[in-house]
Design a protein around this motif. Sequence first.
Motif, PDB file in Angstrom:
ATOM      1  N   LYS A   1     -70.008  86.187  24.296  1.00  0.00           N
ATOM      2  CA  LYS A   1     -70.311  87.246  23.336  1.00  0.00           C
ATOM      3  C   LYS A   1     -71.745  87.145  22.808  1.00  0.00           C
ATOM      4  CE  LYS A   1     -66.400  89.615  22.841  1.00  0.00           C
ATOM      5  NZ  LYS A   1     -66.315  91.083  23.003  1.00  0.00           N
TER       6      LYS A   1
ATOM      7  N   GLU B   1     -65.683  90.840  30.383  1.00  0.00           N
ATOM      8  CA  GLU B   1     -64.382  91.446  30.123  1.00  0.00           C
ATOM      9  C   GLU B   1     -63.951  92.325  31.296  1.00  0.00           C
ATOM     10  OE1 GLU B   1     -66.176  90.604  26.055  1.00  0.00           O
ATOM     11  OE2 GLU B   1     -66.855  91.191  28.040  1.00  0.00           O
TER      12      GLU B   1
ATOM     13  N   TRP C   1     -58.405  81.026  38.686  1.00  0.00           N
ATOM     14  CA  TRP C   1     -56.952  80.886  38.632  1.00  0.00           C
ATOM     15  C   TRP C   1     -56.413  80.126  39.832  1.00  0.00           C
ATOM     16  CZ3 TRP C   1     -54.025  80.844  34.678  1.00  0.00           C
ATOM     17  CH2 TRP C   1     -54.380  81.562  33.539  1.00  0.00           C
TER      18      TRP C   1
ATOM     19  N   GLY D   1     -62.226  90.082  33.872  1.00  0.00           N
ATOM     20  CA  GLY D   1     -61.023  89.329  33.544  1.00  0.00           C
ATOM     21  C   GLY D   1     -61.058  88.517  32.276  1.00  0.00           C
ATOM     22  N   TYR D   2     -62.216  88.385  31.624  1.00  0.00           N
ATOM     23  CA  TYR D   2     -62.254  87.624  30.387  1.00  0.00           C
ATOM     24  C   TYR D   2     -61.614  88.425  29.248  1.00  0.00           C
ATOM     25  CZ  TYR D   2     -65.387  83.917  32.078  1.00  0.00           C
ATOM     26  OH  TYR D   2     -65.934  82.839  32.725  1.00  0.00           O
ATOM     27  N   SER D   3     -61.096  87.699  28.279  1.00  0.00           N
ATOM     28  CA  SER D   3     -60.451  88.357  27.153  1.00  0.00           C
ATOM     29  C   SER D   3     -61.495  88.958  26.209  1.00  0.00           C
ATOM     30  CB  SER D   3     -59.606  87.327  26.387  1.00  0.00           C
ATOM     31  OG  SER D   3     -59.121  87.893  25.190  1.00  0.00           O
ATOM     32  N   ASN D   4     -61.197  90.157  25.706  1.00  0.00           N
ATOM     33  CA  ASN D   4     -62.075  90.754  24.708  1.00  0.00           C
ATOM     34  C   ASN D   4     -61.956  90.013  23.381  1.00  0.00           C
ATOM     35  OD1 ASN D   4     -64.005  92.876  24.141  1.00  0.00           O
ATOM     36  ND2 ASN D   4     -62.449  93.742  22.771  1.00  0.00           N
ATOM     37  N   ASP D   5     -60.859  89.287  23.224  1.00  0.00           N
ATOM     38  CA  ASP D   5     -60.646  88.445  22.046  1.00  0.00           C
ATOM     39  C   ASP D   5     -61.265  87.079  22.327  1.00  0.00           C
ATOM     40  OD1 ASP D   5     -59.782  87.078  19.840  1.00  0.00           O
ATOM     41  OD2 ASP D   5     -57.697  86.993  20.465  1.00  0.00           O
ATOM     42  N   ALA D   6     -62.484  86.893  21.876  1.00  0.00           N
ATOM     43  CA  ALA D   6     -63.232  85.682  22.242  1.00  0.00           C
ATOM     44  C   ALA D   6     -63.280  84.650  21.124  1.00  0.00           C
ATOM     45  CB  ALA D   6     -64.665  86.061  22.635  1.00  0.00           C
TER      46      ALA D   6
ATOM     47  N   ARG E   1     -58.089  76.671  24.277  1.00  0.00           N
ATOM     48  CA  ARG E   1     -57.861  77.288  22.967  1.00  0.00           C
ATOM     49  C   ARG E   1     -56.881  76.474  22.132  1.00  0.00           C
ATOM     50  NH1 ARG E   1     -59.644  82.611  22.379  1.00  0.00           N
ATOM     51  NH2 ARG E   1     -60.340  83.631  24.297  1.00  0.00           N
TER      52      ARG E   1
ATOM     53  N   GLU F   1     -65.871  89.762  39.556  1.00  0.00           N
ATOM     54  CA  GLU F   1     -64.499  89.518  39.125  1.00  0.00           C
ATOM     55  C   GLU F   1     -63.750  88.565  40.048  1.00  0.00           C
ATOM     56  OE1 GLU F   1     -64.508  93.703  41.005  1.00  0.00           O
ATOM     57  OE2 GLU F   1     -65.842  92.427  39.851  1.00  0.00           O
TER      58      GLU F   1
ATOM     59  N   ASP G   1     -72.226  93.487  26.084  1.00  0.00           N
ATOM     60  CA  ASP G   1     -70.994  93.095  25.400  1.00  0.00           C
ATOM     61  C   ASP G   1     -70.937  93.813  24.067  1.00  0.00           C
ATOM     62  OD1 ASP G   1     -68.552  91.686  24.753  1.00  0.00           O
ATOM     63  OD2 ASP G   1     -69.227  90.168  26.165  1.00  0.00           O
TER      64      ASP G   1
END
Length: 417
Positions: A387, A407, A55, A410-415, A113, A48, A345
């Motif tokens: 994923k 995830e 960042w 720190g990664y988003s679960n919304d990929a 994105r 992590e 995942d």
Amino acid sequence: MSGILERLRKGFGKKLVSLHAWNGWIVVILALTGLVLVGGFWRGILGEGRVWIKWLHIVVGIASIMPVLYYLLLAGKHWKQLKDKPAQRANVLIVLGLLLGWFLSGVLLWQFRAVGPRVSNVALVVHDLLTWIGLPYIIYHSLTRVKWLKEPNRRTVKRGDERNADKDALHPAAPQPVYTRRSFIRGAIGAGLAVTIGPSFLKWVGDSLGNLGVGGSQTLDKLIENDANSLVPAPQPLPASSPPLGGGAQGQFRVYTVTPIPTFTNENWSFTIDGLVEKSSKWDWKQFVALKREVQVSDFHCVTGWSVYKNTWEGIKLKDLLKQAGVKASARTVKFYSGDGVYTDTLTLEQADMDDVLVAVMHDGKPIPSDLGGPVRLIVPKMYAYKSVKWLNRIELIEGEHVGYWEQRGYSNDAWV
């Protein structure tokens, strides 16, 4: 406005020195964090911590525009001082171009994105190119501007009369060996950088042509040639895979892994579906490779900014495997296990039911090599590639939620792409 500029330009020389120092530290931080982010070795070590470094890289990258903007307020006066110094003017333009280019391409990568995969893919190539050009240039510029090279009176012939007050002045008729020596050292530094960095740069150029859509089959063939897996029989491609329906992948895969790349043989490979299903199943390689497969063409997008387009994947639709297993009413989540023993995942049942989610065994009509997650990997085209679990060997249906490897870090679960 003129009064504000005058106040800003007060102490002009010291401010330029300070800006130079700030830019130097910014470039050092960005270079170190950038190398850590692209290095596969550090991905597994940092866990992590890699997210925090990412960042830090983004924040420092955004902050890098501030010294540039401040310099532009001072640039008019500085440019006049460099009127008769074309080399120094050129250096200022090069450095400004590098800093602005890094900043703009970095912002596009940060907002991947919003801009979409094609824009971020080009931005990544530009960002890398500027790094390949910029870092050697800055190293060269820094090394060749040290005091030992910049102050010729320390290395040249002096007046013989030590009683003369101006004893450090150059003798008018003295030879000037410092310039020959300086030129030699500058040339040696440049040659050293070229020898050290040149081969890697040329390899990057070849790979990046693939990233921009020229094609990456040569490198894919190399990965297949170096495939560490040894499973028989080899899967035979369907007519739509050979030649590939998509015409051949456009782009270049970058090999990332959080563990050493596992290898498989017929003895140590199996594929399992279990958990909240009516019928648990386990296949050995010969059984699995005999299952009915389908072919699809889809793009592959990595969250770090690169993409490979028009991949022809051949495999079994995930929803067909789940239908065959019979998902119990209490199941809510599909959990995927990697054969590396570490990576996991998930997808929701709704996501797993998408028609293009594939348990793939072939890419462009050839077995998936170990470096790309073979012999079997998940493909989820509408989501970023973290994923698409590599070395897939188990699918478990579970009732609750599971937080995947990245995830957790720190990664988003919304990929979604």
